[in-house]
Design an enzyme around this catalytic site. Sequence first.
Site, PDB file in Angstrom:
ATOM      1  N   ARG A 121      -4.450 -18.132 -78.927  1.00  0.00           N
ATOM      2  CA  ARG A 121      -3.686 -18.571 -77.941  1.00  0.00           C
ATOM      3  C   ARG A 121      -4.453 -19.782 -76.791  1.00  0.00           C
ATOM      4  O   ARG A 121      -4.632 -19.301 -75.164  1.00  0.00           O
ATOM      5  CB  ARG A 121      -3.448 -17.327 -77.219  1.00  0.00           C
ATOM      6  CG  ARG A 121      -1.909 -16.314 -77.499  1.00  0.00           C
ATOM      7  CD  ARG A 121      -0.824 -16.928 -77.396  1.00  0.00           C
ATOM      8  NE  ARG A 121       0.191 -16.427 -78.790  1.00  0.00           N
ATOM      9  CZ  ARG A 121       0.906 -15.153 -78.125  1.00  0.00           C
ATOM     10  NH1 ARG A 121       1.688 -14.854 -76.948  1.00  0.00           N
ATOM     11  NH2 ARG A 121       1.693 -14.917 -79.111  1.00  0.00           N
ATOM     12  N   ARG A 152      -0.343 -20.094 -71.842  1.00  0.00           N
ATOM     13  CA  ARG A 152       0.450 -20.410 -69.787  1.00  0.00           C
ATOM     14  C   ARG A 152      -0.988 -20.161 -69.232  1.00  0.00           C
ATOM     15  O   ARG A 152      -0.593 -20.436 -67.684  1.00  0.00           O
ATOM     16  CB  ARG A 152       1.782 -19.744 -69.691  1.00  0.00           C
ATOM     17  CG  ARG A 152       2.691 -19.759 -70.517  1.00  0.00           C
ATOM     18  CD  ARG A 152       3.433 -18.176 -71.155  1.00  0.00           C
ATOM     19  NE  ARG A 152       2.591 -17.290 -71.453  1.00  0.00           N
ATOM     20  CZ  ARG A 152       3.719 -16.637 -71.903  1.00  0.00           C
ATOM     21  NH1 ARG A 152       4.187 -15.750 -71.666  1.00  0.00           N
ATOM     22  NH2 ARG A 152       2.636 -15.663 -72.815  1.00  0.00           N
ATOM     23  N   ASP A 191       4.052 -21.480 -84.384  1.00  0.00           N
ATOM     24  CA  ASP A 191       4.366 -19.834 -83.762  1.00  0.00           C
ATOM     25  C   ASP A 191       4.646 -18.746 -84.689  1.00  0.00           C
ATOM     26  O   ASP A 191       4.982 -19.774 -86.091  1.00  0.00           O
ATOM     27  CB  ASP A 191       5.338 -20.121 -82.848  1.00  0.00           C
ATOM     28  CG  ASP A 191       5.540 -18.414 -82.282  1.00  0.00           C
ATOM     29  OD1 ASP A 191       4.643 -17.698 -81.058  1.00  0.00           O
ATOM     30  OD2 ASP A 191       6.112 -16.973 -82.782  1.00  0.00           O
ATOM     31  N   ARG A 218       4.212 -27.753 -71.299  1.00  0.00           N
ATOM     32  CA  ARG A 218       5.884 -27.223 -71.587  1.00  0.00           C
ATOM     33  C   ARG A 218       6.997 -27.555 -71.390  1.00  0.00           C
ATOM     34  O   ARG A 218       8.199 -27.112 -71.654  1.00  0.00           O
ATOM     35  CB  ARG A 218       4.852 -25.725 -71.749  1.00  0.00           C
ATOM     36  CG  ARG A 218       6.141 -24.650 -71.984  1.00  0.00           C
ATOM     37  CD  ARG A 218       5.892 -22.597 -71.922  1.00  0.00           C
ATOM     38  NE  ARG A 218       6.444 -21.793 -72.422  1.00  0.00           N
ATOM     39  CZ  ARG A 218       7.439 -22.053 -71.460  1.00  0.00           C
ATOM     40  NH1 ARG A 218       8.392 -22.341 -70.968  1.00  0.00           N
ATOM     41  NH2 ARG A 218       8.337 -20.804 -71.766  1.00  0.00           N
ATOM     42  N   TYR A 265       9.822  -8.347 -87.152  1.00  0.00           N
ATOM     43  CA  TYR A 265      10.925  -9.236 -85.989  1.00  0.00           C
ATOM     44  C   TYR A 265      11.871  -9.326 -87.115  1.00  0.00           C
ATOM     45  O   TYR A 265      13.218  -9.194 -86.465  1.00  0.00           O
ATOM     46  CB  TYR A 265       9.882 -10.551 -85.876  1.00  0.00           C
ATOM     47  CG  TYR A 265       8.760  -9.845 -84.821  1.00  0.00           C
ATOM     48  CD1 TYR A 265       9.143 -10.288 -82.772  1.00  0.00           C
ATOM     49  CD2 TYR A 265       7.657 -10.319 -85.116  1.00  0.00           C
ATOM     50  CE1 TYR A 265       8.257  -9.665 -82.607  1.00  0.00           C
ATOM     51  CE2 TYR A 265       5.879  -9.978 -84.617  1.00  0.00           C
ATOM     52  CZ  TYR A 265       6.719  -9.575 -83.090  1.00  0.00           C
ATOM     53  OH  TYR A 265       5.350  -9.218 -82.070  1.00  0.00           O
TER      54      TYR A 265
HETATM   55  O1  CP3 Z   1      -2.947 -19.241 -80.740  1.00  0.00           O
HETATM   56  C1  CP3 Z   1      -2.490 -20.333 -80.353  1.00  0.00           C
HETATM   57  O2  CP3 Z   1      -3.407 -21.069 -79.646  1.00  0.00           O
HETATM   58  C2  CP3 Z   1      -1.987 -20.777 -81.571  1.00  0.00           C
HETATM   59  C3  CP3 Z   1      -0.164 -20.749 -82.292  1.00  0.00           C
HETATM   60  C4  CP3 Z   1       0.425 -19.605 -81.335  1.00  0.00           C
HETATM   61  C5  CP3 Z   1       0.926 -19.119 -80.309  1.00  0.00           C
HETATM   62  N1  CP3 Z   1       1.950 -18.611 -80.842  1.00  0.00           N
HETATM   63  C6  CP3 Z   1       1.874 -20.041 -79.246  1.00  0.00           C
HETATM   64  C7  CP3 Z   1       2.875 -18.800 -78.646  1.00  0.00           C
HETATM   65  C8  CP3 Z   1      -0.532 -18.279 -82.746  1.00  0.00           C
HETATM   66  C9  CP3 Z   1      -1.426 -18.239 -83.507  1.00  0.00           C
HETATM   67  C10 CP3 Z   1       0.709 -17.736 -82.418  1.00  0.00           C
HETATM   68  C11 CP3 Z   1       1.066 -16.212 -83.154  1.00  0.00           C
HETATM   69  C12 CP3 Z   1       2.446 -15.078 -82.983  1.00  0.00           C
HETATM   70  N2  CP3 Z   1       2.925 -15.431 -82.176  1.00  0.00           N
HETATM   71  C13 CP3 Z   1       1.852 -13.856 -83.397  1.00  0.00           C
HETATM   72  C14 CP3 Z   1       0.582 -12.691 -83.946  1.00  0.00           C
HETATM   73  C15 CP3 Z   1      -0.333 -12.765 -83.056  1.00  0.00           C
HETATM   74  C16 CP3 Z   1      -0.172 -11.670 -81.906  1.00  0.00           C
HETATM   75  O3  CP3 Z   1      -0.317 -12.335 -80.943  1.00  0.00           O
HETATM   76  O4  CP3 Z   1      -0.213 -10.884 -82.485  1.00  0.00           O
HETATM   77  C17 CP3 Z   1       3.217 -12.870 -82.813  1.00  0.00           C
HETATM   78  C18 CP3 Z   1       3.649 -11.107 -82.641  1.00  0.00           C
HETATM   79  C19 CP3 Z   1       3.850 -14.186 -82.398  1.00  0.00           C
HETATM   80  C20 CP3 Z   1       5.064 -13.580 -81.409  1.00  0.00           C
HETATM   81  C21 CP3 Z   1       5.477 -14.300 -80.605  1.00  0.00           C
HETATM   82  N3  CP3 Z   1       5.380 -15.512 -79.680  1.00  0.00           N
HETATM   83  C22 CP3 Z   1       5.795 -13.603 -79.530  1.00  0.00           C
HETATM   84  C23 CP3 Z   1       5.660 -11.767 -79.512  1.00  0.00           C
HETATM   85  C24 CP3 Z   1       5.715 -14.427 -78.022  1.00  0.00           C
HETATM   86  C25 CP3 Z   1       6.415 -13.880 -76.542  1.00  0.00           C
HETATM   87  C26 CP3 Z   1       4.981 -12.810 -76.474  1.00  0.00           C
HETATM   88  C27 CP3 Z   1       4.576 -13.380 -75.525  1.00  0.00           C
HETATM   89  O5  CP3 Z   1       3.469 -13.990 -75.689  1.00  0.00           O
HETATM   90  O6  CP3 Z   1       5.263 -14.402 -74.667  1.00  0.00           O
HETATM   91  C28 CP3 Z   1       5.276 -15.220 -78.693  1.00  0.00           C
HETATM   92  C29 CP3 Z   1       5.357 -16.523 -78.208  1.00  0.00           C
HETATM   93  C30 CP3 Z   1       4.357 -17.533 -77.597  1.00  0.00           C
HETATM   94  N4  CP3 Z   1       3.557 -17.719 -78.682  1.00  0.00           N
HETATM   95  C31 CP3 Z   1       4.007 -17.965 -76.584  1.00  0.00           C
HETATM   96  C32 CP3 Z   1       2.695 -18.712 -77.234  1.00  0.00           C
HETATM   97  C33 CP3 Z   1       1.587 -19.943 -75.470  1.00  0.00           C
HETATM   98  C34 CP3 Z   1       4.057 -18.022 -74.644  1.00  0.00           C
HETATM   99  C35 CP3 Z   1       5.398 -18.583 -74.980  1.00  0.00           C
HETATM  100  C36 CP3 Z   1       5.400 -19.336 -73.946  1.00  0.00           C
HETATM  101  O7  CP3 Z   1       4.995 -20.469 -73.199  1.00  0.00           O
HETATM  102  O8  CP3 Z   1       6.206 -19.241 -72.404  1.00  0.00           O
END
Ligand code: CP3
Length: 343
Positions: free
Chosen positions: A24, A28, A74, A37, A151
């Site tokens: 990540r 944010r 994602d 964003r 999911y």
């Molecule tokens: O790592 C990186 O910078 C690359 C991009 C990336 C994102 N999600 C961007 C993201 C990667 C590799 C993921 C993987 C991901 N997404 C996983 C596996 C890794 C982990 O964290 O266990 C999972 C389970 C998801 C599903 C997901 N996406 C959830 C549950 C959420 C909401 C929770 C949260 O952190 O807000 C997301 C949203 C998400 N994916 C964000 C980002 C930067 C936040 C979204 C935002 O900007 O509001």
Amino acid sequence: MTEKTILRALKGEVLPTPPIWMMRQAGRYLPEYRATRAQAGDFLSLCYTPDLAAEVTLQPIRRYGFDAAILFADILLICQALGAKLWFETGEGPRLSTVTSAAEIAALKPADAIHDTLAPVYETVRILSRELPKETTLIGFAGAPWTVATYMVAGRGTPDQGPAHALKAADRAAFAALIDRLTDATIDYLSMQVQAGAEVVKLFDSWAGSLKGQDFTDFAVAPAARIIAELKARHPGLPVIAFPREAGQGYVGFAKATGADCVALDNSVSPEWAAAHVQVDGCVQGNLAPGYMVTGGAEMDEAIRHVVRAFSKGPHIFNLGHGITPDADPANVARMIEVVRGG
Ligand code: CP3
């Protein structure tokens, strides 16, 4: 040109300083991410707009000089490509239309139909492979079938993956068919990312820890092994990182059982234990607790040195044990890199 440090570590080389990137890292906690964003409007539009997705991928590289960039996308986009509805509730997380019966699983689109939806992701990879600094490794990724299935079945994130476990218990054949469909689609998805320029791919099995015994073998190990074997057949020499998060004892032998070149470790395992039981088989990645990016200070410095020291006798890529959180201080990230690189 000397080979990139991450690729050297993935081949098993022990480097004097471990290469570093962060889960990540585009997120944010960075003001420039929040600005892009906002420009995109919402999270999914950001994922599907190649110029903006490439921009947020590059932001932490410019700011910090990480050794790798991870494609911004994602793990749930593939659900949409397979025909599910997907949206993100602000402040809550993902929501999906559910898939809970053999008929609904059979009605998902076939693997070769995913590329229309996912074409913008491949375009993001192409932009990045042109624009990244020559020393930076580009990592593509997908969710592992089990995690994505949790999911799809529940329609949202769940604390215990209850709905997926319930479907598995009620109709194991239907559940296995869902895992198979996701495995096929994941192979094609990652293969397209590699064709577009990804140099390494990572499989995120964030909920692997809730699979026990035969379930872990059938739904975490076996799909990863099939994905990795097929990707390596199509792209000889492609390095793969697997992240069976919170697998505990399941980390032992995971690289051998799946063919992964590197196992990413969460921070619930001690680096000394992981060095003795996992790193003996090859490269590991991890595993600083993400909380230190919020709290910082001398304790953070000490924890970083502890991780580096514990893994210093084998191949190691420094990372957090899970994604950095939105409340992290960007200055702590800069300090982490300085300490890892000898400061
Ligand atoms: O790592 C990186 O910078 C690359 C991009 C990336 C994102 N999600 C961007 C993201 C990667 C590799 C993921 C993987 C991901 N997404 C996983 C596996 C890794 C982990 O964290 O266990 C999972 C389970 C998801 C599903 C997901 N996406 C959830 C549950 C959420 C909401 C929770 C949260 O952190 O807000 C997301 C949203 C998400 N994916 C964000 C980002 C930067 C936040 C979204 C935002 O900007 O509001």
